[in-house]
Design a protein around this motif. Sequence first.
Motif, PDB file in Angstrom:
ATOM      1  N   ALA A  70       0.848  -1.198   0.000  1.00 18.35           N
ATOM      2  CA  ALA A  70       0.000   0.000   0.000  1.00 18.35           C
ATOM      3  C   ALA A  70       0.880   1.243   0.000  1.00 18.35           C
ATOM      4  N   ARG A  71       0.721   2.069  -1.013  1.00 18.14           N
ATOM      5  CA  ARG A  71       1.596   3.228  -1.196  1.00 18.14           C
ATOM      6  C   ARG A  71       1.322   4.382  -0.236  1.00 18.14           C
ATOM      7  N   ASP A  72       0.203   4.321   0.499  1.00 25.98           N
ATOM      8  CA  ASP A  72      -0.128   5.422   1.403  1.00 25.98           C
ATOM      9  C   ASP A  72       0.247   5.150   2.862  1.00 25.98           C
ATOM     10  N   GLN A  73       0.858   4.012   3.130  1.00 25.48           N
ATOM     11  CA  GLN A  73       1.240   3.745   4.514  1.00 25.48           C
ATOM     12  C   GLN A  73       2.474   4.563   4.912  1.00 25.48           C
ATOM     13  N   LYS A  74       2.596   4.806   6.207  1.00 30.73           N
ATOM     14  CA  LYS A  74       3.715   5.589   6.734  1.00 30.73           C
ATOM     15  C   LYS A  74       4.868   4.649   7.032  1.00 30.73           C
ATOM     16  N   GLN A  93      10.235   6.276  -2.765  1.00 28.15           N
ATOM     17  CA  GLN A  93       9.521   7.435  -3.287  1.00 28.15           C
ATOM     18  C   GLN A  93       9.324   7.306  -4.797  1.00 28.15           C
ATOM     19  N   TYR A  97       5.627   5.446  -3.059  1.00 31.42           N
ATOM     20  CA  TYR A  97       5.294   5.528  -1.635  1.00 31.42           C
ATOM     21  C   TYR A  97       5.272   7.002  -1.248  1.00 31.42           C
ATOM     22  N   LEU A  98       4.206   7.399  -0.558  1.00 28.98           N
ATOM     23  CA  LEU A  98       3.938   8.812  -0.323  1.00 28.98           C
ATOM     24  C   LEU A  98       4.487   9.353   0.988  1.00 28.98           C
ATOM     25  N   ASP A  99       4.714   8.481   1.964  1.00 32.48           N
ATOM     26  CA  ASP A  99       5.103   8.945   3.300  1.00 32.48           C
ATOM     27  C   ASP A  99       6.252   8.089   3.817  1.00 32.48           C
TER      28      ASP A  99
END
Length: 126
Positions: A70-74, A93, A97-99
């Motif tokens: 999941a690309r939105d996980q921290k 990145q 991956y956003l975070d």
Amino acid sequence: MKTAHDLVAAAKARVNEVDLTAADAAIQAADVLIDVREADEFQAGHIPGAINIPRGLLEFKLSNDPVLSARDQKLVLYCKNSGRSALAASSLQEMGYLDVLSILGGFDAWAEAGKPVAGAALPPFE
């Protein structure tokens, strides 16, 4: 021709690093704490709660594990002194991956600051 130092410097310019004063909060807020060092380094001592995915396997492991894809996980990453984790964060990145955060100074700085360390205990000698 670039050196490893050049690659790390370029990665550090692109990624978000968190210093030790903010590392605890970043780890608490993270979905996953990843130690990108080699397995023997991880076994010798690591930040409590971390999972070990060596730098050379990171992109493959995250791509093939539904829990980690999941690309939105921290994500918070660390290595020995933050070079490999900066390279890893930059790569993640690029994968979308956003975070992603890298701990500045890595495990060495963490341990030197007296923060908690988990690891294999030595067997008792009797």
